[in-house]
Design a protein around this motif. Structure first.
Motif, PDB file in Angstrom:
ATOM      1  N   VAL A  83       0.829  -1.200   0.000  1.00  0.00           N
ATOM      2  CA  VAL A  83       0.000   0.000   0.000  1.00  0.00           C
ATOM      3  C   VAL A  83       0.870   1.258   0.000  1.00  0.00           C
ATOM      4  N   TRP A  84       1.833   1.298   0.891  1.00  0.00           N
ATOM      5  CA  TRP A  84       2.589   2.527   1.127  1.00  0.00           C
ATOM      6  C   TRP A  84       3.434   2.959  -0.063  1.00  0.00           C
ATOM      7  N   SER A  85       4.077   2.030  -0.776  1.00  0.00           N
ATOM      8  CA  SER A  85       4.965   2.440  -1.873  1.00  0.00           C
ATOM      9  C   SER A  85       4.192   3.205  -2.937  1.00  0.00           C
ATOM     10  N   ARG A  86       3.027   2.765  -3.282  1.00  0.00           N
ATOM     11  CA  ARG A  86       2.202   3.468  -4.276  1.00  0.00           C
ATOM     12  C   ARG A  86       1.640   4.761  -3.700  1.00  0.00           C
ATOM     13  N   PHE A  87       1.085   4.698  -2.494  1.00  0.00           N
ATOM     14  CA  PHE A  87       0.445   5.864  -1.884  1.00  0.00           C
ATOM     15  C   PHE A  87       1.447   6.997  -1.622  1.00  0.00           C
ATOM     16  N   SER A  88       2.645   6.664  -1.175  1.00  0.00           N
ATOM     17  CA  SER A  88       3.636   7.696  -0.846  1.00  0.00           C
ATOM     18  C   SER A  88       4.137   8.435  -2.076  1.00  0.00           C
ATOM     19  N   ALA A  89       3.999   7.832  -3.257  1.00  0.00           N
ATOM     20  CA  ALA A  89       4.479   8.465  -4.485  1.00  0.00           C
ATOM     21  C   ALA A  89       3.633   9.667  -4.886  1.00  0.00           C
ATOM     22  N   ASP A  90       2.308   9.553  -4.786  1.00  0.00           N
ATOM     23  CA  ASP A  90       1.461  10.660  -5.250  1.00  0.00           C
ATOM     24  C   ASP A  90       0.131  10.788  -4.500  1.00  0.00           C
ATOM     25  N   LEU A 107      -7.596  -9.480   7.003  1.00  0.00           N
ATOM     26  CA  LEU A 107      -7.662  -8.759   5.744  1.00  0.00           C
ATOM     27  C   LEU A 107      -7.917  -7.281   6.008  1.00  0.00           C
ATOM     28  N   PRO A 108      -6.884  -6.457   6.019  1.00  0.00           N
ATOM     29  CA  PRO A 108      -7.094  -5.026   6.164  1.00  0.00           C
ATOM     30  C   PRO A 108      -7.517  -4.426   4.828  1.00  0.00           C
ATOM     31  N   GLY A 109      -8.106  -3.262   4.877  1.00  0.00           N
ATOM     32  CA  GLY A 109      -8.496  -2.573   3.656  1.00  0.00           C
ATOM     33  C   GLY A 109      -8.308  -1.077   3.840  1.00  0.00           C
ATOM     34  N   PRO A 110      -7.388  -0.443   3.120  1.00  0.00           N
ATOM     35  CA  PRO A 110      -7.071   0.965   3.316  1.00  0.00           C
ATOM     36  C   PRO A 110      -7.926   1.914   2.506  1.00  0.00           C
ATOM     37  N   SER A 111      -9.033   1.485   1.998  1.00  0.00           N
ATOM     38  CA  SER A 111      -9.843   2.302   1.114  1.00  0.00           C
ATOM     39  C   SER A 111     -10.604   3.366   1.874  1.00  0.00           C
ATOM     40  N   PRO A 112     -11.018   4.391   1.246  1.00  0.00           N
ATOM     41  CA  PRO A 112     -10.518   4.953   0.006  1.00  0.00           C
ATOM     42  C   PRO A 112      -9.619   6.148   0.303  1.00  0.00           C
ATOM     43  N   SER A 113      -9.011   6.705  -0.706  1.00  0.00           N
ATOM     44  CA  SER A 113      -8.227   7.920  -0.571  1.00  0.00           C
ATOM     45  C   SER A 113      -8.766   8.901  -1.601  1.00  0.00           C
ATOM     46  N   ALA A 114      -9.177  10.069  -1.128  1.00  0.00           N
ATOM     47  CA  ALA A 114      -9.701  11.087  -2.047  1.00  0.00           C
ATOM     48  C   ALA A 114      -8.674  12.195  -2.171  1.00  0.00           C
ATOM     49  N   SER A 115      -8.356  12.566  -3.400  1.00  0.00           N
ATOM     50  CA  SER A 115      -7.395  13.642  -3.624  1.00  0.00           C
ATOM     51  C   SER A 115      -7.895  14.564  -4.717  1.00  0.00           C
ATOM     52  N   PRO A 116      -7.609  15.854  -4.571  1.00  0.00           N
ATOM     53  CA  PRO A 116      -8.021  16.812  -5.596  1.00  0.00           C
ATOM     54  C   PRO A 116      -7.164  16.710  -6.830  1.00  0.00           C
TER      55      PRO A 116
END
Length: 116
Positions: A83-90, A107-116
């Motif tokens: 999760v972190w490698s992709r999320f930390s990029a952008d 089973l964790p689930g980090p959803s969702p992430s909202a970005s402008p």
């Protein structure tokens, strides 16, 4: 899922988390946009008969100027790189809809992430 039966037998003798699964869901919210999120659920042997045997969801509204990204699940026993490698990029998750039914792993689930 905290409080759920450990298996399809309806008792607490078997593996915790057995039958849990996470699912990406996207539904129109009319003119407001699209609601996107992860539903945390479990497979059941029959109809829901216990008050605590349910599901829950984490969701965000994707609308003009807002992008919602998601990752259905990842292995909790790992180091979080999935999760972190992709999320930390952008600031976006991988839009990964990988699904499996737990045989005892959490089973964790980090959803969702909202970005402008």
């Amino acid at each position: 899922m905290s409080g759920w039966f450990r298996s399809f037998t309806g008792d607490f003798r078997n593996s915790p988390s057995r039958g849990n699964h996470n699912e990406f869901v996207s539904e129109s919210a009319g003119s407001a946009g699209t609601m996107k999120g992860i539903v945390f659920d479990r497979l059941r042997a029959g109809a829901d008969t216990q008050e605590f045997d349910g599901q829950f969801a984490i969701a965000a509204l994707e609308s003009p100027g807002v992008e919602v990204s998601y990752q259905t699940t990842f292995l909790a026993a790992g180091d979080g790189k999935a999760v972190w490698s992709r999320f930390s990029a952008d600031g976006r998750l991988a839009n990964d809809n990988t699904r499996w039914v737990s045989d005892s792993e959490k089973l964790p689930g980090p959803s969702p992430s909202a970005s402008p």
